[in-house]
Enzyme design. Sequence first.
Site, mmCIF file in Angstrom:
data_model
loop_
_atom_site.group_PDB
_atom_site.id
_atom_site.type_symbol
_atom_site.label_atom_id
_atom_site.label_comp_id
_atom_site.label_asym_id
_atom_site.label_seq_id
_atom_site.Cartn_x
_atom_site.Cartn_y
_atom_site.Cartn_z
ATOM 1 N N GLU B 111 0.948 -1.615 -0.091
ATOM 2 C CA GLU B 111 0.534 -0.068 -0.003
ATOM 3 C C GLU B 111 0.511 0.852 0.137
ATOM 4 O O GLU B 111 0.115 2.730 0.545
ATOM 5 C CB GLU B 111 -0.819 -0.441 1.169
ATOM 6 C CG GLU B 111 -2.223 -1.066 1.185
ATOM 7 C CD GLU B 111 -2.716 -0.887 1.957
ATOM 8 O OE1 GLU B 111 -1.964 -1.230 3.622
ATOM 9 O OE2 GLU B 111 -4.359 -1.226 1.961
ATOM 10 N N ASN B 112 1.940 1.262 -0.194
ATOM 11 C CA ASN B 112 3.018 2.317 -0.280
ATOM 12 C C ASN B 112 2.847 3.355 0.730
ATOM 13 O O ASN B 112 3.191 4.063 1.520
ATOM 14 C CB ASN B 112 2.397 3.618 -1.326
ATOM 15 C CG ASN B 112 2.535 2.908 -2.413
ATOM 16 O OD1 ASN B 112 3.540 2.237 -3.055
ATOM 17 N ND2 ASN B 112 2.079 3.397 -3.660
ATOM 18 N N CYS B 113 2.372 2.695 2.217
ATOM 19 C CA CYS B 113 2.999 3.035 3.448
ATOM 20 C C CYS B 113 4.347 2.953 3.585
ATOM 21 O O CYS B 113 4.997 3.198 4.503
ATOM 22 C CB CYS B 113 1.511 2.004 4.271
ATOM 23 S SG CYS B 113 1.005 3.684 5.653
ATOM 24 N N LEU B 114 4.729 1.655 3.313
ATOM 25 C CA LEU B 114 5.817 1.296 4.213
ATOM 26 C C LEU B 114 7.219 2.035 3.480
ATOM 27 O O LEU B 114 7.409 1.808 1.765
ATOM 28 C CB LEU B 114 6.106 0.465 4.751
ATOM 29 C CG LEU B 114 5.278 -0.435 6.026
ATOM 30 C CD1 LEU B 114 5.801 -1.672 6.489
ATOM 31 C CD2 LEU B 114 5.779 0.901 7.375
ATOM 32 N N LEU D 112 3.906 6.012 6.515
ATOM 33 C CA LEU D 112 4.376 6.017 8.409
ATOM 34 C C LEU D 112 5.911 7.029 7.655
ATOM 35 O O LEU D 112 6.030 6.925 9.363
ATOM 36 C CB LEU D 112 4.100 4.964 8.281
ATOM 37 C CG LEU D 112 2.244 4.933 9.219
ATOM 38 C CD1 LEU D 112 2.314 3.064 9.387
ATOM 39 C CD2 LEU D 112 2.307 6.053 9.978
#
Lengths: 96, 114, 129, 129
Positions: B111-114, D112
Amino acid sequence: MSCLHTVNRSPDSKLLESCLRVINADDAILFIEDGVYHCASKISLQAIVETVKVYGLREDMLARATLSTALDRVEPVDTSRFVELCSEHDKVVSWF
Amino acid sequence: MTSTSFIEINGREIALDKDGYLVQLADWDEDVATSLASEEQITLDPAHWEVINLLRVFYNRHQMSPANRALVNLVKRDLGPDKGKSIYLMKLFRGSPAKTASKISGLPKPENCL
Amino acid sequence: MTENANTAKPAKSRITFISRSAPYGNNRANLCLDMALASAVFEQDVNYVFLDDGVYQLLKGQDAAAIQSKTLGNALETLALYGIENVYADQQSLKKRGINRAELLPGMQLIDSDAVAKLIESADTVFNL
Amino acid sequence: MKFSIVIYAAPYSSESAATALRFARSLIEQGHELYRLFFFGDGVHNASKLTVVAQDEINLQQQWSELIEQHDIDSVICVSSALRRGVLDQTEADRHELGSASAYESSEVAGLGQLIDATLHSDRVVNFG
């Protein structure tokens, strides 16, 4: 190292209880939002050791009619003082 | 809907999204992996397969695609310290090893979050 | 990550996560885990504490397929792979809920309230949800 | 002093987003720096621009956006929270071919890592949820 804890739920929630279990003696508590219902509660305040400073967010106390009934131990503070308290303590732990 | 392209494998039409990930994770099999790898200019050999199999077991158990750091540790734990190194995995899977290897292994797109 | 030249700060901070919510009923447990995994990916010094209802996340044998959800307990098993070794469960929270050590996922260190207080005190930043 | 603020709460459902907004305003008025706003979980709804509010009530989302623009604040919406909840900037809307953006342009959709960066570069991180 002292820490400001904010607590935003009413006495029924047991949130203050959780906070008090892990608080240090030179920390402070600021009640905000529904947390300000603790400000007039003898039981709530008795559970907080004497060395811990207790504040209530004035705007929330006003809204909830708890400003006039707050016990002497509670110092009402406005949002700008909330900001100052954050900088006077080493960190802020929010209980919500 | 995301625009899709198709690759044909063994007479089956396999839908890929525009980043080359499987649209239907259930489409994955070893031939699909070989084909996805060739899109990345990678020819799969046993060293690739042991990582792919490890990733699929990991995903089935944990329902997540590992970030690079976790992939390195996973390989270190299960395939030994010689292989549990970024440099080793980067040789096998160009770019970001976790991303490339996850894509070939048929894991969901991060999800491209990390 | 963006580096700001005029703010020379250490590249590492000590972050204590306090995960206080039961899994599945709301997403707080997942948010807390996501933050911790991101911290680990960016190589921060992470402590992870399960407190209050958060200890329900640690029960073995969770299977959330029937509620169309991912099983949080299985995701928590990856903490070590992300390099998060300091994982703690609060003893009193377990006791209050009648949970035995044998019912917990492996790898948890049981600690008391004073130890939780110290993990808060020694942290640069605390995330508590 | 440098502050970062993390907001987990949707507007209107609870008071927390409004508290956070007042806190943000106040710290700026006092001459502190707001290094970053980070909207996480349900907090991403604070960046939604597709909202209509009764004329005699405050439009929290609009007020956030005005504050952000007026003071050129770095405001981040967590990408994985935002995509799930339909709060998209134009880049994400294009990437997922979902037509128009629904987030105020004043905020950026990102990961994040931006939160971890904020913990490294801020003197205080204050959470509202």
